[in-house]
Design a protein around this motif. Structure first.
Motif, PDB file in Angstrom:
ATOM      1  N   THR A   1       0.861  -1.190   0.000  1.00  0.00           N
ATOM      2  CA  THR A   1       0.000   0.000   0.000  1.00  0.00           C
ATOM      3  C   THR A   1       0.894   1.237   0.000  1.00  0.00           C
ATOM      4  OG1 THR A   1      -1.818   1.122   1.112  1.00  0.00           O
ATOM      5  CG2 THR A   1      -0.144   0.162   2.520  1.00  0.00           C
ATOM      6  N   LEU A   2       0.261   2.379  -0.223  1.00  0.00           N
ATOM      7  CA  LEU A   2       1.002   3.654  -0.173  1.00  0.00           C
ATOM      8  C   LEU A   2       0.522   4.449   1.031  1.00  0.00           C
ATOM      9  CD1 LEU A   2       0.843   4.921  -3.881  1.00  0.00           C
ATOM     10  CD2 LEU A   2       2.792   3.862  -2.730  1.00  0.00           C
ATOM     11  N   THR A   3       1.383   5.231   1.598  1.00  0.00           N
ATOM     12  CA  THR A   3       0.942   6.122   2.684  1.00  0.00           C
ATOM     13  C   THR A   3       0.148   7.275   2.092  1.00  0.00           C
ATOM     14  OG1 THR A   3       2.997   7.334   2.578  1.00  0.00           O
ATOM     15  CG2 THR A   3       2.886   5.599   4.223  1.00  0.00           C
ATOM     16  N   ASN A   4      -0.791   7.787   2.865  1.00  0.00           N
ATOM     17  CA  ASN A   4      -1.611   8.893   2.381  1.00  0.00           C
ATOM     18  C   ASN A   4      -0.945  10.241   2.716  1.00  0.00           C
ATOM     19  OD1 ASN A   4      -2.028   9.432   5.031  1.00  0.00           O
ATOM     20  ND2 ASN A   4      -4.175   8.761   5.074  1.00  0.00           N
ATOM     21  N   ASP A   5      -1.692  11.312   2.500  1.00  0.00           N
ATOM     22  CA  ASP A   5      -1.145  12.654   2.683  1.00  0.00           C
ATOM     23  C   ASP A   5      -0.582  12.880   4.073  1.00  0.00           C
ATOM     24  OD1 ASP A   5      -1.950  13.082   0.208  1.00  0.00           O
ATOM     25  OD2 ASP A   5      -3.370  14.712   0.655  1.00  0.00           O
ATOM     26  N   GLU A   6      -1.189  12.232   5.056  1.00  0.00           N
ATOM     27  CA  GLU A   6      -0.706  12.419   6.425  1.00  0.00           C
ATOM     28  C   GLU A   6       0.377  11.422   6.783  1.00  0.00           C
ATOM     29  OE1 GLU A   6      -4.298  12.627   6.056  1.00  0.00           O
ATOM     30  OE2 GLU A   6      -3.879  14.775   5.840  1.00  0.00           O
ATOM     31  N   GLY A   7       0.796  10.634   5.762  1.00  0.00           N
ATOM     32  CA  GLY A   7       1.826   9.637   6.022  1.00  0.00           C
ATOM     33  C   GLY A   7       1.274   8.359   6.629  1.00  0.00           C
ATOM     34  N   MET A   8      -0.063   8.256   6.645  1.00  0.00           N
ATOM     35  CA  MET A   8      -0.687   7.126   7.315  1.00  0.00           C
ATOM     36  C   MET A   8      -0.856   5.956   6.354  1.00  0.00           C
ATOM     37  SD  MET A   8      -1.218   8.651  10.179  1.00  0.00           S
ATOM     38  CE  MET A   8      -2.209   7.394  10.968  1.00  0.00           C
TER      39      MET A   8
END
Lengths: 517, 1043
Positions: B62-69
């Motif tokens: 998966t990829l981290t989202n804008d908040e790095g989550m």
């Protein structure tokens, strides 16, 4: 679009830069702002441009107006030491001839300037065959350039004896560093160039370009310098019989811009270095004949020269009843007044009548007047942009005197010899008495008289130094002279040829120094 | 720096929890099919979006989202997560009981796993065998300086960056890699932006991803005939896959001039000292101040009419510099983009100056298919420079020359400009005259436009091609008009008004200059990498490149107009106009350089092979085959080979067993030949000079053409041979890093003039004759550590270069010397030996001074080195100092929670520079003496260090400007930059939807330790007769914010 088509497209995209790049001439880049060997020599106009380039070399140093300064290392005149263009010139008369001078000194430029001319000629001669013009035209152009190359080598051989002969434009620097040829080989090379010039130059009146008579006259001078008098005679006779040439009807006008434009004057000129104001003048800055000679007094004629002018009765001053010690320069051969400013003489601008008194002091009392155009006085910093009188290398009077000399040497005095001298003495405005045939009735006596006449007629035209040398009397006459400061002249046997400067020897190990230096 | 730690925290969305750092992974047993969530940050604690999180050994990612989550369900059997992100070290974390983790990614900087940009590609730093140094854009932009090129100062050992001044738009530095490599041609390194020719100075610093400097033969020889002076590769920022990030950076700085002379500002004192100086210098009494004049100034009640004017204080006003940068970057599955806009508004001490630079960068790439990627890069800079008609050092010297006797305007309040006080004073223009005299401006565009396509032809084989154009268009205008200025102390006897006096304009009228430079480049490379088992790795590169350059310019000037305030050429008449003049008046320093139009082209094929045996034994070979239009067809093509080898000893078992604390130890060696094709464009061609003619028959002048110079058809480019030996050492996980290089760089076939026989009949040609060597070492030390909440690091660099001329055809001796065995242009000076005292004048033991045959007491005394009783040219000696013994820099960084402090020092040791004229020789054009001249020699004050005061030029002192009296130690240590930044807490910035917000304050050139008195020691020339335009001390404040 199918997948395979896509691939073809991508590969084509990737290939495109390579395809664009494979241009064979991509690395051939010629200069954009000046012609280069890669872009020149494609038309007759290019040839004419290159030809003008060759001629332009004659405007520099002793090939141009400055040639008159050669008289200032003879018994005719003193070279003012204040001449920034030709410093060290006076030292050449007082024993200062040595290899230690710099490349910019008079000794340096006597060597370097002719070679600049030679290299320009060789560049022209090596390339003209590229131009799309007829062989006849090519030969005519080559003939002009070979005439100029001969003029340059003649200067070199008179100054230095044997020198290096270059027949082609240099390809490598090493090809330039070669040994010198003998004096005889240099003369042979000069004669070869002039023979080609005589055969291919048009038989025209002088028009700025070298013509057949220019080459014939120069070859005659080359021959009599080698004492090949008999060979010179037919050449000189041919020029004398050429109706396109003759004596000027005005001696003074020969040396002024306005006179040189007049057909009746100009017909005397066989070859000159030309100038044209305001864009092709003798020299920019505070320079040029009017400023250097008429204002800065850089050439100061000796009394020895002035005293050599005959009285109007044709006698030397010490024998003539017309001589008055109070006015020693009155009643003289009119050429004295047209050649020198004598003590007490007032210079006036002939057009405005205004006096010109600005000349710097002269240490001999005399100033040079020949070639000084007083119609441009008062001389100032701007005068140089108007100073454009041509320097005459060869004129009809010289042809006549050379003929007299050669004929006398071959067969002694005769009517043709006297006649040639008399033509010079009796031109309009000069009208000196004919040669006293009774007095000058032997080859030896007439020889002296011809030499005297030559000194007077050609005074301060840059001929005297080489005349003294070819007559082999420089070592006799010059040591009798003293500079205005009282320093005695020195001229020894070794001084008949000049030394190569040390810089040249350093940079061309093949070049051997002349004897005794 | 290697892995420092991973923190495990209890994390709930929307809450910020305290972070616990540990130095090791926490491992616990737990169930299968666990869902792990967490957050990824960079080492500064900032959230990272787009990090790939993979369950090791599976396809699940998966990829981290804008908040790095992120949140990932682990398949059965998987317990390790792998975190990968471009530019960061790949990390693994073993997941145990905790279901939420925080990963702090470490940047690749200073690690051997780093990938560095090299010629036509990238390479793992671990596999490098050449001397390559790399700096990240992040490090560079710690200094908020306007010019990107200056940011490289002190960042790369062996690259000497000297900023000439702080003048806006004229602060392009001199760049020199490993010393001065030639005396025949340029010595500047090749600078490539994204692989092609470009301008580093016009780049926005914010757009730089990283800079790589190729110093030795093996790294640079892939650039063949352009690489002799080293290569600087600049990579601009590209977009990254993941959520779109918008960032904004703002900086405001206040520039204050430094390195200014301390001039006397009391008018009466000035006048008395001047009179004393004038007497000593033998000036006429008419050119001195009268007692009444001095008295008027001394006793004046009206300081408006009789000021004690401090010109330096008045004219050097602090100036404001601002820049803004906005960038939007991101990318989807198939494409990435980065759009960046920058604006710089730079003022300087004087009101007429302003420099504006606008930058726009768009990098875009699109993956058309699994095999094909295309992309484009457009980098545009527009510069707009407004200036007075007199700039640079001339501006500085006219301030100094002003003196204290008059201010900018007449004392009558009319606003009319003062030129000086008294007519007899020899002064330069008053600075207040410049606005009346006119102005000049330069407007220039730089465009670097590129398109590329990469095709993966098969596994391991990539075909990349690029087409690029670098285009510069510059327009310069100078406008000068007549104006009036007045003497403050003399009245016109006719009008009774102030006496008018001014030098007036010096390049009257309008001067326009257009310059266009276009450089299209095309290259195409094939890159193949394969591994045979786990043992052999082979990669190979083959490529083709061609580039073309054309320069065009036109300069024109018109003088006469009925309305001289107009500044268009068409408003002036053609009388006296000048088209395309090079040197009016001869080489006028006020006009920008110009040359005749020219073009050149280069065509090349090149290749590289790398071989690695288990990552332990490394071999590399490079070859470039270059053809240049500047060399004749017969000699056009040159081969530039290089070989290098590396041995990673730390990978040998016996090594790692005995020295387990060593992470990396690699030794490397390289050898190769590079070329310098930057020779005269048409050096081999017999060009014809067309400035001649001949007037056949005195009619019209026939245009002529002559060959004036001999051209050696066989000339070739200069070549440089470089041997480099070095090692990289890293131990205790970053606690100690060492990079060391020793090099010997020999340049031969240097193009230089050579004396020729005069019988050549042509001017001396240029030949491949000279030879010069530079030899030196480069050392870089680093230390990075974390103690509790404090991270800190130290980085130090040191470089030495010894220059020596090995062959020179035309040695020369002046105030500098060019001779075999000596450094090129070493100081060649008289040795100053105190001051003539009264008794020395009659002492027969004191040598005669050829340049000062009749000395007065108080004159400079020189040493008679050869002991022949005379001080003449033979008594000059070689004095070291033209080249520094070594250059060095060191940086410190400390981070504590949200605070970070960086300090960066830079300096050089062992340089000695000479300065004469304004600010050194008292009363040069009226310049007030510096205050030390109060202690000058007088019969009563028998100084042996300062001569008697003199006015400008004086035989007893200034005859010996080429002496050690005028030489000073220019060694310095400078706090180049210090920056303190604070990253706002997430709970604060999240309220404005920001991902990151940092504020900082910084200072440039805060202090300098030096003995140099003659202005600033940081200067591009070792000998100057004009003062330098001052450097600036800059106080900055700024903010970085990301959304």
């Amino acid at each position: 679009m199918s997948t395979s088509n896509k691939y073809i497209l991508y590969i084509a995209m990737a290939l495109m830069p390579v395809a664009i790049g494979c241009n064979k001439d991509f690395l051939d880049r010629d200069p954009l702002t000046s012609p280069s060997s890669g872009t020149f020599w494609t038309s007759e106009a290019d040839v004419q441009t290159a030809l003008a380039g060759v001629y332009s070399r004659l405007q520099a140093d002793f090939f141009g107006y400055q040639r008159v300064y050669l008289d200032a290392i003879s018994d005719n005149a003193y070279a003012d030491p204040g001449n920034a263009f030709l410093s060290n010139l006076p030292a050449l008369t007082t024993g200062g001839i040595n290899p230690g001078y710099s490349s910019g000194s008079p000794l340096g430029i006597m060597y370097s300037t002719p070679y600049k001319v030679v290299t320009s000629c060789n560049y022209f001669l090596d390339n003209i065959d590229k131009a799309p013009i007829t062989d006849a035209k090519k030969n005519a152009y080559k003939a002009e350039v070979q005439f100029i190359r001969a003029l340059a080598y003649f200067d070199l051989v008179q100054s230095f004896g044997g020198v290096i002969i270059y027949r082609n434009f240099p390809v490598t620097l090493e090809s330039v560093k070669i040994a010198k040829s003998s004096k005889e080989e240099v003369y042979a090379f000069i004669e070869q160039d002039l023979d080609f010039a005589i055969a291919n130059l048009p038989d025209d009146a002088y028009n700025g370009h070298a013509v057949k008579a220019s080459a014939q006259g120069l070859k005659a001078r080359v021959l009599i310098t080698q004492e090949k008098f008999a060979e010179a005679i037919p050449l000189l006779q041919e020029v004398m019989g050429n109706t396109k040439f003759g004596l000027s009807n005005d001696y003074a006008a020969l040396f002024k811009t306005s006179g040189q434009a007049n057909a009746a004057v100009k017909k005397e000129i066989l070859f000159a270095t030309q100038y044209l104001a305001p864009n092709n003048i003798q020299r920019s800055g505070q320079a040029g004949m009017d400023i250097e000679l008429g204002w800065f007094s850089l050439i100061q004629p000796y009394k020895d020269l002035a005293d050599d002018y005959e009285m109007t009765d044709g006698l030397p001053a010490n024998e003539s009843s017309l001589f008055n010690a109070a006015t020693p320069y009155a009643n003289r051969d009119p050429r004295l007044d047209l050649t020198l400013r004598v003590p007490g003489e007032v210079w006036k601008n002939p057009s405005t009548g205004e006096e010109w008194t600005g000349s710097y002091a002269t240490s001999t009392g005399f100033l040079m007047e020949k070639y000084v155009d007083l119609s441009r006085a008062p001389f100032n910093a701007n005068t140089s942009t108007a100073t454009d009188q041509d320097y005459i290398h060869l004129r009809f009077a010289d042809i006549l005197l050379m003929f007299a000399e050669a004929k006398n040497e071959v067969s002694g005095p005769d009517a043709t010899v006297y006649n040639a001298i008399n033509q010079v003495r009796q031109r309009p405005g000069i009208a000196m008495p004919a040669v006293d045939e009774a007095r000058y009735n032997t080859k030896e006596k007439l020889r002296e008289y011809i030499r005297h006449e030559r000194r007077i007629e050609l005074a301060l035209e840059g001929q005297r130094y080489n005349d003294l040398k070819r007559w082999k009397i420089a070592h006799i006459k010059l040591p009798t002279m003293k500079t205005p400061a009282g320093t005695p002249f020195v001229f020894e046997q070794k001084h008949y040829v000049l030394p190569f400067i040390q810089y040249e020897l350093d940079n061309n190990p093949q070049l051997v120094q002349n004897d005794d230096y | 720096m290697l892995i420092l730690g991973v923190s495990l925290i209890a994390y709930s969305p929307g809450l910020s929890a305290p972070r616990n750092y540990t130095t090791n992974y926490h491992v616990h047993h737990f169930y299968q099919n666990l869902t792990v969530s967490g957050k990824v940050t960079d080492n500064q604690g900032q959230a990272l979006a787009g990090v790939t999180v993979t369950a090791k050994g599976t396809e699940r990612r998966t990829l981290t989202n804008d908040e790095g989550m992120f949140s990932l369900e682990l398949p059965a059997g998987a317990s390790v997560l792998v975190f990968t992100y471009t530019g960061m070290q790949t990390q693994e974390a073993t997941v145990s009981g905790a279901s939420s983790i925080v990963i702090e990614m470490q940047p690749l900087d200073n690690t051997l796993d780093d990938v560095v940009v090299i010629g036509y590609g990238t390479q793992k730093k671990a596999n490098l065998t050449g001397a390559v140094a790399s700096v990240s854009g992040k490090t560079l932009t710690q200094r908020p300086a306007p010019n990107a090129a200056n940011l490289l100062q002190g960042r790369v050992p062996g690259l000497v960056v000297t900023q000439p001044s702080s003048e806006p738009g004229r602060d392009n530095p001199n760049l020199l890699i490993r010393g001065r490599g030639s005396f025949g041609t340029g010595t500047e390194p090749l600078v490539l932006i994204d692989g092609v020719t470009g301008s580093l100075s016009s780049l926005s610093p914010d757009d730089i991803e990283n800079v790589t400097v190729l110093k030795d033969a093996t790294s640079a020889s892939i650039y063949g005939a352009r690489a002799a002076n080293g290569v600087i590769l600049v990579t601009t920022k590209k977009g990254r896959k993941g959520a779109t990030t918008t960032s904004y950076r703002f900086n405001i700085g206040r520039h204050t001039a430094i390195g200014l002379p301390d001039l006397i500002t009391n008018s009466a004192e000035y006048m008395e000292l001047y009179n004393a100086a004038a007497v000593r210098s033998g000036l006429s009494p008419a050119n001195m101040y009268t007692d009444d004049q001095i008295k008027a100034y001394r006793e004046a009640a009206d300081r408006n009419k009789y000021p004690n004017f401090d010109a330096i204080d008045y004219y050097f006003q602090p100036a404001t510099v601002m820049n803004h940068n906005v960038s939007v970057s991101g990318g989807g599955e198939r494409n990435t983009f980065n759009l960046s806009l920058s604006y710089l508004d730079q003022n300087t001490y004087f009101s007429q100056y302003n420099f504006k630079r606008y930058n726009a960068l768009l990098n875009y790439s699109n993956q058309l298919s699994k095999h094909v990627t295309v992309g484009t890069s457009m980098n545009l800079a527009y510069i707009d420079r407004q200036e007075p008609p007199v700039t640079s050092q001339f501006m500085a010297l006219s301030v100094y020359a002003t003196g204290p006797l008059y201010g900018p305007y007449l004392p009558d309040g009319s606003g009319r400009v003062a030129s000086k006080a008294y007519m007899f004073e020899g002064r330069n223009r008053n600075v207040s005259e410049y606005p009346l005299m006119g102005n000049q401006y330069t407007k220039g565009y730089n465009l670097n436009a590129q398109a590329f396509v990469d095709v993966k032809l098969m596994k391991g084989l990539t075909w990349s091609s690029k087409v690029a154009v670098f285009y510069t268009d510059e327009f310069f205008k100078m406008h000068q008009k007549p104006y009036e200025a007045y003497l403050t102390q003399e009245m016109d006897p006719v009008t009774g008004d102030y006496q008018m006096f001014t030098f007036g304009p010096d390049i009257l009228g309008v001067t326009d200059q257009y310059t266009k430079i276009i450089t299209p480049t095309i290259y195409s490379t094939l890159n193949y990498t394969t591994a045979i088992g786990d043992v052999h790795t082979i990669s190979a590169l083959a490529g083709y490149e061609q580039l073309y350059n054309r320069y065009q310019s036109l300069r024109a000037r018109r003088i006469n107009s009925v309305s001289p305030s107009l500044d268009e050429l068409a408003a002036y008449s053609t009388t006296g106009e000048a088209i395309y003049f090079f040197s009016f008046p001869s080489n006028h320093p006020r006009l920008p350089s110009i040359s005749q139009p020219y073009e050149w082209a280069l065509q090349s094929v090149f290749g590289r092979v790398n071989y690695s045996y288990k990552g332990k034994y490394l071999l590399e070979g490079n070859l470039r085959y270059d053809g240049t239009s500047r060399v004749s067809p017969d000699y056009r093509w040159g081969v530039f080979p290089s070989v290098s080898a590396g041995w990673v000893m730390s990978k040998e078992n016996y090594f790692s067993n005995s020295l387990p604390f060593v992470n990396t130890f690699k030794i490397r060696a390289s050898y190769g030949v590079l070329g310098n094709q930057d020779i005269n464009t048409y050096a081999y061609q017999n060009t014809l000079d067309i400035n001649v003619g001949y007037p056949f028959d005195n009619n019209t002048v026939q245009q002529g053409a002559v060959v004036n110079s001999f051209k050696d058809q066989s000339i070739q480019w200069e070549s440089t041979r470089i041997v480099d030996l070095g090692f990289d050492f890293n131990a205790w996980n970053g606690l100690l890093g060492i990079t060391f290089d020793w090099f010997k760089k020999t340049t031969f076939d240097i193009l230089a003039s050579q004396p020729v026989p005069m019988s050549l009949g042509l001017n001396a040609p240029t030949f491949n004759t000279g030879k010069m060597r530079n030899q030196g070492i480069e050392l870089e030390l680093s230390h990075q550590n974390r103690i509790g909440d404090i991270t800190y690091g130290v980085n130090a660099q040191l470089a030495t270069v010894r220059n020596k001329v090995l062959e020179i055809k035309v040695p020369s001796k002046g105030s500098t010397i060019r001779e075999v065995g000596l450094p090129y242009d070493a100081h060649y000076l008289y040795v100053w030996d105190g001051i003539f005292q009264e008794e020395d004048l009659t002492d027969p033991k004191v040598p005669k001074h050829a340049a000062n045959p009749n000395p007065q007491a108080g004159d400079l005394k020189m040493k008679d080195i050869d002991g022949d009783g005379d001080v003449d040219g033979d008594d000059r000696v070689v004095v070291k100092g033209v080249y520094p013994d070594y250059t060095y820099s060191f940086g410190l960084n400390v981070g504590y929670k949200a605070f970070s402090l960086n300090a960066f020092f830079q300096g050089l040791q062992g340089a000695a520079y000479r300065q004469t004229g304004w600010g050194v020789d008292p009363f040069t054009q009226g310049t007030a003496p510096t205050t030390k001249w109060r202690n000058a020699w007088t019969p009563e004050n028998r100084s042996n260090t300062l001569p008697g005061i003199y006015a400008g030029t004086y035989v007893g002192v200034t005859s010996y400007q080429a002496s050690t009296f005028y030489l000073q130690n220019a060694s310095y240590l400078r706090l180049k930059n210090i920056v303190l930044s604070y990253t706002l807490p997430r709970n604060v910035i999240s309220k404005i939807k920001s991902k990151e917000l940092t504020v900082y304050v910084s200072a440039e050139n805060l202090f300098t330790i030096t003995d140099f008195e003659f202005g600033d020691p940081e200067r591009t020339s070792s000998s100057l007769s004009n003062p330098v335009y001052p450097q600036a001390r800059i106080l900055n404040a700024g903010v970085n914010v990301k959304f």
